[in-house]
Design a protein around this motif. Sequence first.
Motif, short mmCIF file in Angstrom:
data_model
loop_
_atom_site.label_atom_id
_atom_site.label_comp_id
_atom_site.label_asym_id
_atom_site.label_seq_id
_atom_site.Cartn_x
_atom_site.Cartn_y
_atom_site.Cartn_z
N LYS A 107 0.82 -1.22 0.00
CA LYS A 107 0.00 0.00 0.00
C LYS A 107 0.86 1.27 0.00
O LYS A 107 0.64 2.18 -0.82
CB LYS A 107 -0.93 0.03 1.21
CG LYS A 107 -1.86 1.25 1.22
CD LYS A 107 -2.79 1.27 2.42
CE LYS A 107 -3.75 2.44 2.32
NZ LYS A 107 -3.06 3.76 2.18
N ASN A 108 1.86 1.32 0.89
CA ASN A 108 2.63 2.56 1.05
C ASN A 108 3.60 2.82 -0.10
O ASN A 108 3.76 3.96 -0.54
CB ASN A 108 3.43 2.53 2.36
CG ASN A 108 2.52 2.47 3.57
OD1 ASN A 108 1.33 2.75 3.49
ND2 ASN A 108 3.08 2.10 4.71
N ILE A 109 4.23 1.75 -0.59
CA ILE A 109 5.26 1.92 -1.62
C ILE A 109 4.67 1.74 -3.02
O ILE A 109 4.72 2.65 -3.86
CB ILE A 109 6.43 0.93 -1.41
CG1 ILE A 109 6.99 1.04 0.00
CG2 ILE A 109 7.51 1.18 -2.48
CD1 ILE A 109 7.66 2.34 0.34
N LEU A 110 4.12 0.57 -3.28
CA LEU A 110 3.69 0.23 -4.64
C LEU A 110 2.47 1.03 -5.08
O LEU A 110 2.41 1.54 -6.21
CB LEU A 110 3.42 -1.27 -4.77
CG LEU A 110 4.60 -2.19 -4.46
CD1 LEU A 110 4.21 -3.65 -4.63
CD2 LEU A 110 5.79 -1.86 -5.36
N VAL A 111 1.49 1.14 -4.19
CA VAL A 111 0.23 1.79 -4.57
C VAL A 111 0.29 3.30 -4.38
O VAL A 111 0.10 4.08 -5.32
CB VAL A 111 -0.95 1.18 -3.77
CG1 VAL A 111 -2.26 1.90 -4.11
CG2 VAL A 111 -1.07 -0.31 -4.07
N ASP A 112 0.56 3.74 -3.15
CA ASP A 112 0.51 5.18 -2.85
C ASP A 112 1.65 5.96 -3.51
O ASP A 112 1.44 7.04 -4.05
CB ASP A 112 0.55 5.41 -1.34
CG ASP A 112 -0.74 4.98 -0.65
OD1 ASP A 112 -1.73 4.74 -1.36
OD2 ASP A 112 -0.74 4.86 0.59
N GLN A 113 2.86 5.42 -3.45
CA GLN A 113 4.01 6.16 -3.95
C GLN A 113 4.24 5.98 -5.45
O GLN A 113 4.51 6.94 -6.16
CB GLN A 113 5.27 5.78 -3.18
CG GLN A 113 5.22 6.19 -1.71
CD GLN A 113 6.54 5.96 -0.98
OE1 GLN A 113 7.56 5.68 -1.59
NE2 GLN A 113 6.52 6.09 0.34
N LEU A 114 4.14 4.74 -5.93
CA LEU A 114 4.48 4.48 -7.33
C LEU A 114 3.26 4.35 -8.24
O LEU A 114 3.41 4.26 -9.46
CB LEU A 114 5.34 3.20 -7.42
CG LEU A 114 6.68 3.28 -6.70
CD1 LEU A 114 7.45 1.97 -6.84
CD2 LEU A 114 7.53 4.43 -7.25
N GLN A 115 2.07 4.37 -7.66
CA GLN A 115 0.84 4.27 -8.45
C GLN A 115 0.89 3.09 -9.43
O GLN A 115 0.61 3.22 -10.63
CB GLN A 115 0.55 5.57 -9.20
CG GLN A 115 0.26 6.75 -8.28
CD GLN A 115 -0.37 7.91 -9.00
OE1 GLN A 115 -1.35 7.72 -9.74
NE2 GLN A 115 0.16 9.10 -8.82
N ALA A 116 1.30 1.95 -8.93
CA ALA A 116 1.48 0.76 -9.77
C ALA A 116 0.15 0.25 -10.30
O ALA A 116 -0.80 0.04 -9.54
CB ALA A 116 2.18 -0.33 -8.97
N GLN A 117 0.09 0.07 -11.61
CA GLN A 117 -1.07 -0.54 -12.26
C GLN A 117 -0.80 -2.02 -12.56
O GLN A 117 -1.71 -2.80 -12.71
CB GLN A 117 -1.39 0.19 -13.57
CG GLN A 117 -1.59 1.68 -13.41
CD GLN A 117 -2.75 2.01 -12.49
OE1 GLN A 117 -3.91 1.73 -12.82
NE2 GLN A 117 -2.46 2.59 -11.33
N LYS A 118 0.47 -2.34 -12.65
CA LYS A 118 0.87 -3.72 -12.88
C LYS A 118 2.22 -3.96 -12.22
O LYS A 118 3.10 -3.10 -12.26
CB LYS A 118 0.96 -4.03 -14.38
CG LYS A 118 1.47 -5.45 -14.69
CD LYS A 118 1.47 -5.76 -16.18
CE LYS A 118 0.08 -6.15 -16.63
NZ LYS A 118 0.11 -6.77 -17.99
N ILE A 119 2.38 -5.14 -11.61
CA ILE A 119 3.64 -5.57 -11.02
C ILE A 119 4.12 -6.78 -11.81
O ILE A 119 3.40 -7.76 -11.95
CB ILE A 119 3.49 -5.97 -9.53
CG1 ILE A 119 2.67 -4.94 -8.75
CG2 ILE A 119 4.86 -6.21 -8.91
CD1 ILE A 119 3.33 -3.63 -8.56
N ILE A 120 5.33 -6.70 -12.35
CA ILE A 120 5.95 -7.84 -13.01
C ILE A 120 6.96 -8.43 -12.03
O ILE A 120 7.92 -7.76 -11.65
CB ILE A 120 6.63 -7.42 -14.32
CG1 ILE A 120 5.61 -6.82 -15.29
CG2 ILE A 120 7.34 -8.61 -14.97
CD1 ILE A 120 6.20 -6.31 -16.60
N ILE A 121 6.73 -9.68 -11.64
CA ILE A 121 7.52 -10.21 -10.53
C ILE A 121 7.78 -11.70 -10.71
O ILE A 121 6.99 -12.41 -11.36
CB ILE A 121 6.78 -9.95 -9.18
CG1 ILE A 121 7.75 -9.91 -8.02
CG2 ILE A 121 5.66 -10.94 -8.95
CD1 ILE A 121 8.61 -8.68 -7.99
#
Length: 312
Positions: A107-121
Amino acid sequence: MKIIKSLEKGESKHKSVVTIGTFDGVHIGHQKIVKRLINTAKSHDLKSVILTFFPHPRMVIQKDANIKLLNTLKERETILENLGLDILFIKNFTVEFSRLTAEDFVKNILVDQLQAQKIIIGYDHHFGRNRSANIDDLRTFGEHYNFDVEEISAQDINDVSVSSTKIRHALQEGDIKTANLYLGYNYMLTGTVVKGRGLGKELEFPTANLHIDEDYKLIPKQGVYVVSCLFEEKRLYGMMNIGTNPTIDNTNDLSIEVHFFDFNKSIYNNIIQIDILHRLRDEKKFDSLESLKNQLKLDRKTALVFLESYEH
């Protein structure tokens, strides 16, 4: 490429596709993933983002001072920029950060800060406190926070792992050919030219003594190498010795000395990048300075023969 070292909530103005990892070496296995990230971002009109950590987590969690990396942070930045990455987010890795729960990280890094729409992992990626969460947990978070998860296959992850292992082993054995093959570029050493004792000049082979600040940088096996360097937009070629100068010294202090062919300009205090092209021989102790000088002349001839075929 934009380099970000801190972000406040909502500061990022661009929605993104994100992948996570150290990407040490940014070798051919990594490059495949980075290109996939960039192409996916372009096709969805999003920004390509790599979230990486520094210092290396093992340096912080395991206090592993002996860990050796293929790239300095600056070298990694340059390689990723040349690949066409939009944003490199370098997250300061601390003990406190390692204790973030998986959901707080998402939530804090990927969503709130980076506004990630997709994660490739990677299929085997673990994250959060005690690395307790996996890709299935990430998919669950994705459903809740509205982002997609794309899996990197076991084969691709294995290629990355195998490449890293082979590169490190090759460098430790002095096998530059194999290391460069898996890197997809020439292994580099970046440092500041400092004053030595001037013994190279006495031998008629003046050298630039390279000081590397980052003690975590992997230095190849001791020996003599053919190298190149881009200096003031001119490509220089020469030979480099990594070793302890046993003919002259009785110490075990490691030095990195570069002799450039047909070049006599003072470059003290300049930061230069040495690209390692080929290994000539082991470092050895000679009976006299004259014997060492004769060997250096022979090394020069051998290096020039190699460069004739290398350049063409």
